[in-house]
Design an enzyme around this catalytic site. Structure first.
Site, PDB file in Angstrom:
ATOM      1  CG  HIS A  46     -16.572  11.850  85.397  1.00 49.46           C
ATOM      2  ND1 HIS A  46     -17.358  12.821  86.254  1.00 49.46           N
ATOM      3  CD2 HIS A  46     -15.470  12.525  86.314  1.00 49.46           C
ATOM      4  CE1 HIS A  46     -17.291  13.064  86.931  1.00 49.46           C
ATOM      5  NE2 HIS A  46     -16.060  13.097  87.051  1.00 49.46           N
ATOM      6  CD  GLU A  48     -19.245   9.032  82.382  1.00 53.47           C
ATOM      7  OE1 GLU A  48     -19.000   9.198  83.065  1.00 53.47           O
ATOM      8  OE2 GLU A  48     -21.049   9.807  82.693  1.00 53.47           O
ATOM      9  CB  CYS A  76     -21.188  15.029  85.933  1.00 57.43           C
ATOM     10  SG  CYS A  76     -19.857  15.384  84.773  1.00 57.43           S
ATOM     11  CB  CYS A  79     -19.508  13.072  81.040  1.00 53.67           C
ATOM     12  SG  CYS A  79     -18.647  13.070  82.551  1.00 53.67           S
TER      13      CYS A  79
END
Length: 144
Positions: A46, A48, A76, A79
């Protein structure tokens, strides 16, 4: 947030969901990334997570307590957890994510005093711009 939006647009080139993230320390971007799950065939890539990893290398320290995260989509659980563990100072995100958002939409892992570290959270930054990137991406996917 403008740079995060640019990075989100870049993610679509590899058919990744358009999410971009920058990490700022003392008013300067020290790390940035876009989603790379499809590109790298890795569920942990992801924006992040990649940006946090890049920031730790820049600072040579996993403690990012004086850093702020700007991301186009509400994080999410994975993260959000990484941000807590990295001791991020503040999170600013664009679009809310009612399906998997962990900063208040679905669950709130960043609720004050829930864990040993509190993160300042502000959502809805440039929300329309960030939401439209996601809407257009998924609209095109459905047409295929």
């Amino acid at each position: 947030m403008l740079r995060a939006i640019e990075l989100a647009k870049f993610a679509t080139e590899t058919d990744d969901v358009p999410v971009g993230c920058v990490i700022v320390k003392n008013g300067e971007i020290i790390a940035e990334a876009s989603n790379m799950k499809e590109k790298d065939n890795d569920a942990t890539k992801h924006a992040e997570m990649v940006a946090i990893s890049n920031a730790t290398k820049v600072l040579n320290n996993w403690w990012l307590e004086d850093c702020e995260v700007y991301v186009t989509l509400e994080p999410c659980p994975m993260c959000a957890g990484a941000m807590i563990n990295a001791r991020i100072k503040a999170l600013y995100f664009g679009a809310y994510d009612p399906k998997t958002g962990a900063a208040g939409s679905r669950v709130n892992l960043l609720k004050e005093d829930l864990f040993n570290h509190n993160i300042i959270v502000k959502g809805g930054i440039m929300q329309n711009e960030c939401s439209s990137l996601l809407s257009e991406f998924f609209k095109k996917k459905r047409l295929k």
